[in-house]
Write an enzyme that holds these catalytic residues in place. Structure first.
Site, PDB file in Angstrom:
ATOM      1  CD  GLU A  97      -7.344   6.330   5.823  1.00 55.76           C
ATOM      2  OE1 GLU A  97      -8.029   6.103   4.506  1.00 55.76           O
ATOM      3  OE2 GLU A  97      -6.414   7.040   5.924  1.00 55.76           O
ATOM      4  CG  HIS A 139      -2.155   1.092   1.253  1.00 56.33           C
ATOM      5  ND1 HIS A 139      -3.495   0.670   1.226  1.00 56.33           N
ATOM      6  CD2 HIS A 139      -1.826   2.413   1.077  1.00 56.33           C
ATOM      7  CE1 HIS A 139      -4.277   1.847   1.382  1.00 56.33           C
ATOM      8  NE2 HIS A 139      -3.161   2.865   1.129  1.00 56.33           N
ATOM      9  CG  HIS A 187      -1.592   6.465  -2.210  1.00 59.67           C
ATOM     10  ND1 HIS A 187      -2.721   6.617  -2.761  1.00 59.67           N
ATOM     11  CD2 HIS A 187      -1.817   5.854  -0.943  1.00 59.67           C
ATOM     12  CE1 HIS A 187      -3.647   6.022  -2.116  1.00 59.67           C
ATOM     13  NE2 HIS A 187      -3.020   5.372  -0.955  1.00 59.67           N
ATOM     14  CG  ASP A 199      -1.566   5.545   3.136  1.00 56.75           C
ATOM     15  OD1 ASP A 199      -2.027   5.311   2.230  1.00 56.75           O
ATOM     16  OD2 ASP A 199      -2.363   6.138   4.003  1.00 56.75           O
ATOM     17  CG  HIS A 244      -8.106   3.583   0.373  1.00 57.62           C
ATOM     18  ND1 HIS A 244      -7.339   3.245  -0.752  1.00 57.62           N
ATOM     19  CD2 HIS A 244      -6.975   4.199   1.288  1.00 57.62           C
ATOM     20  CE1 HIS A 244      -6.062   3.420  -0.753  1.00 57.62           C
ATOM     21  NE2 HIS A 244      -5.985   4.203   0.354  1.00 57.62           N
TER      22      HIS A 244
HETATM   23 ZN    ZN Z   1      -4.044   4.894   0.863  1.00 60.71          ZN
END
Ligand code: ZN
Length: 344
Positions: free
Chosen positions: A208, A21, A23, A289, A205
């Site tokens: 969260e 995971h 980005h 992330d 996602h």
């Molecule tokens: Zn993310």
């Protein structure tokens, strides 16, 4: 937090890792940002200014400030040459600095495209060139996940789904990202189910933010959208029933401790339920992330799990193995770079 987390090579750093995971848009090298920013009218005069514009180092107070930081980084992703360069650098850093052998990167064509004169095809092929160059130089297997933005209308996402399907040989999966509150995931289901049928991995996602409905949204992601993995899912610890289902179905959570702390998904790192979920038997993976903007990397996340959350080295190795086995990258490609046998 103890500063010792930041310095020195530890046993944790030597663990061979898989990252599921990350980005792509938010993990630029600081040096690259310094070099590119002036070309886009962003004059950086001090380290302080750099941090203010491009980094999130404290739990965020309001979403507006954070979005501005995302947008400043996005401004730099302006040409195919830049995208190729940053894609290569991300892979090189992951291999050299973090011991990553299996790396899934995700990006949103709709996010990169904003304000830039590039088609989805130009964006995608530039990123692929950067990745291929890194894969030729280092023993690392890299896969790309396409992000659909939940905050955009479903009808606007059809173009992105069409693009994914037309490029399903160079994507390994599809993701649905952005805020869940007020943006129902279910209308996207037919498209995700079609992508899954076409052989793409599905990660969503979900769960969260600490919203009372978070565990229910995770169940929707699994049962309605066909998620094989959950991006975050950190809030399921609030619902024993959901935790049990996720454990029994073997659906891995892509947990990101620093990100969860900075976005207020958890009150503090020491309160992160990663170990609770791990001890319960949930398939836990450790991830970054947005390592660039959050000033972290995968070694640091593993050290947090070791030093603050109390996982043993064996536990961390198990999390790395879980990540390697649940990667959407084809097994044959993963086997070439992963030092241990892979069960799946
Ligand atoms: Zn993310």
């Amino acid at each position: 937090m103890s500063k010792t987390l930041l310095w020195g090579m530890s046993t944790v750093d030597k663990i061979v890792k898989a990252e599921l995971h990350r980005h792509l848009e938010l993990c630029l090298r600081p040096d690259t940002i310094w070099e590119l920013a002036p070309q886009f009218g962003i004059q950086l005069k001090s380290q302080r200014e750099f941090q203010d514009r491009f980094m999130i180092l404290e739990p965020m107070k309001d979403l507006g400030t954070v979005l501005n930081k995302f947008l400043d980084t996005q401004k730099l992703l302006a040409t195919p040459e830049i995208l190729e360069r940053i894609s290569f650098e991300v892979c090189e850093d992951a291999y050299k600095n973090e011991g990553i052998r299996i790396l899934e990167l995700r990006y949103a064509p709709t996010f990169i495209e904003m304000g830039h004169k590039m088609t989805y095809e130009q964006i995608h092929s530039a990123i692929l060139r950067g990745i291929e160059k890194a894969e030729a130089m280092y023993p690392i297997a890299v896969g790309l996940i396409c992000i659909i933005q939940r905050i955009l209308p479903v009808k606007d996402s059809v173009k992105v789904f069409d693009f994914v399907m037309a490029n399903k040989d160079t994507f390994v999966g599809v993701d649905l990202a952005d805020n869940e509150e007020g943006f129902d995931s279910k209308p996207f289901a037919p498209y995700f189910l079609a992508a899954k049928k076409a052989g793409l991995g599905i990660t969503i996602h979900s769960g969260e933010a600490p919203h009372p409905k978070a565990p229910k949204w995770v169940m929707d992601a699994v049962e309605v959208l066909g998620a094989q993995r959950i991006g975050h899912g950190v809030q399921i610890y609030r619902d024993e029933n959901v935790m049990q289902i996720i454990r029994d179905r073997g659906i891995p959570l892509e947990l990101c401790p620093t990100s969860n702390m900075l976005t207020n998904a958890v009150p503090d790192l020491k309160d992160h339920p990663l170990k609770k979920l791990f001890d319960y038997g949930v398939a836990v993976t450790i991830n970054t992330d947005d390592p660039g903007i959050f000033n972290t990397n995968l070694n640091r996340e593993y050290r947090i799990c070791r030093e603050i959350l109390g996982l043993s080295i064996e536990d961390l190795e198990k999390c790395a193995q879980t990540a390697a086995e649940h990667s959407f990258i084809p097994l044959a490609k993963r086997k070439k770079v992963w030092p241990k046998p892979l069960a799946r």
